[in-house]
Each structure stands twice: as C-alpha cells, then as structure tokens.
Design a protein around this motif. Sequence first.
Motif, PDB file in Angstrom:
ATOM      1  N   VAL A  40       0.803  -1.215   0.000  1.00 44.55           N
ATOM      2  CA  VAL A  40       0.000   0.000   0.000  1.00 44.55           C
ATOM      3  C   VAL A  40       0.840   1.271   0.000  1.00 44.55           C
ATOM      4  O   VAL A  40       0.328   2.345  -0.274  1.00 44.55           O
ATOM      5  N   ASP A  41       2.103   1.140   0.312  1.00 45.54           N
ATOM      6  CA  ASP A  41       2.973   2.312   0.292  1.00 45.54           C
ATOM      7  C   ASP A  41       4.300   1.919  -0.343  1.00 45.54           C
ATOM      8  O   ASP A  41       4.564   0.747  -0.609  1.00 45.54           O
ATOM      9  N   GLU A  42       5.103   2.920  -0.616  1.00 48.48           N
ATOM     10  CA  GLU A  42       6.375   2.692  -1.297  1.00 48.48           C
ATOM     11  C   GLU A  42       7.252   1.692  -0.547  1.00 48.48           C
ATOM     12  O   GLU A  42       7.780   0.760  -1.142  1.00 48.48           O
ATOM     13  N   ARG A  43       7.413   1.885   0.748  1.00 48.17           N
ATOM     14  CA  ARG A  43       8.290   1.042   1.550  1.00 48.17           C
ATOM     15  C   ARG A  43       7.862  -0.421   1.474  1.00 48.17           C
ATOM     16  O   ARG A  43       8.668  -1.302   1.192  1.00 48.17           O
ATOM     17  N   SER A  44       6.575  -0.689   1.745  1.00 44.19           N
ATOM     18  CA  SER A  44       6.133  -2.087   1.743  1.00 44.19           C
ATOM     19  C   SER A  44       6.221  -2.694   0.347  1.00 44.19           C
ATOM     20  O   SER A  44       6.557  -3.873   0.202  1.00 44.19           O
ATOM     21  N   ALA A  45       5.955  -1.917  -0.687  1.00 46.04           N
ATOM     22  CA  ALA A  45       6.051  -2.433  -2.058  1.00 46.04           C
ATOM     23  C   ALA A  45       7.498  -2.783  -2.414  1.00 46.04           C
ATOM     24  O   ALA A  45       7.767  -3.848  -2.977  1.00 46.04           O
ATOM     25  N   LEU A  46       8.433  -1.916  -2.077  1.00 42.07           N
ATOM     26  CA  LEU A  46       9.839  -2.175  -2.389  1.00 42.07           C
ATOM     27  C   LEU A  46      10.390  -3.350  -1.585  1.00 42.07           C
ATOM     28  O   LEU A  46      11.098  -4.205  -2.123  1.00 42.07           O
TER      29      LEU A  46
END
Length: 192
Positions: A40-46
Amino acid sequence: MDAGEGNDVSTAQRWTRSTVHTDMWVDPDDDPREDDVEGVDERSALLAALRHFRLTMEMKCAGLDAEQMARRAVPPSTMSLLGLVRHMAEDERHFRRLAGEDLPRIYRTAEDRDGDWNGAVADPAVVEDAWRQWRAERERTDRFIAGFADLGTRTAGGELLRDIVLMQITEYARHCGHADLLRERVDGRVGQ
C-alpha cells in the motif's frame, strides 16, 4: 546444505515440486513469494519486491548438492548457482557500503576481484559457508533498512536509501534470470 536448510523440510521439498506444472517449482497456491499483504505504500512495495527476488534465488537452488550448485554455465563463464549465492552475499554487504559503512569484502580480494565466482567450488563446506554468509548479510541489510523511517533519507554515504533498495532489487532480478538458466541446465526446471 541446500537452500531449504533452516526451513521446514516440507516447504523445501515443495520448492522443487509442482503437481500442476511438473517442470516448475511449486503449485501456484503454494508459492511462498505470494502473500496477502498489499504494497500500500512505497516502503512495503519495495521490501516485498526485495523479499520476492531473494526467495526466488533461494528456490532456484533448493534441493541441489554441492556439485550441482557449483556447476558452471558455459565456458569461459565462471557463473554458477553457488557463485550467484556468494555474489549476492557480497552485494548485500555492498548495499551497506554504499550507505556509508566501512566493511571488508567477503570473497573478493585485490588479487581476485571475482573471488565470489572463482571460489565457488563443489565442496559442501563452501556451499554451507555461502548460504550462511548470504543469510547473515540479508539479515544485516534488513536491520539496516529498518533503522530508517523514510526511504527518502540520505544515508551516511550520501545516497538515498530508496535508490540503494531499488538497485538491490534490480541486482536480484537480473541474477534470478541467470539462476533460471543455470537451474534449467542442472535438471530441466524452468522459471516461474
């Protein structure tokens, strides 16, 4: 030691068997790289992408003995699955060097800049060391990343943490493609 050591044995066995597509790794419903967590956010996606490619590398090596792990691609290449594991241990450490940590190389030396590849020989102790080093470096990298609330932070090395994470994902993705070909050469298993 194979890639599944330290994991549930049935999980390691599933990594080398599929009842749906026998030339692939796992049944789609059992793929450990897939989870119900949305990026849902950049950190978790990366971080999910990094996890995915790390697991892919581990899956590509599951169930192989020292000779199979050390089997070279084609002359004059020194590339092997074992060399990839050693190389990625170096890359995990390099991640933190880019961030400003002063760390020595694991396998590479001034005399042998390709020590990660050249030292990948068919010896169970070398395979065991490679897995131990890779897992330890991954854990250190994960702890390092966890120390930053924002991936937009500049590290002590002046790099944006986001850029280093993206570079690491790219490196894994590239080498997972190599691992596909190397594993297919060993026993016919193909990418998934």
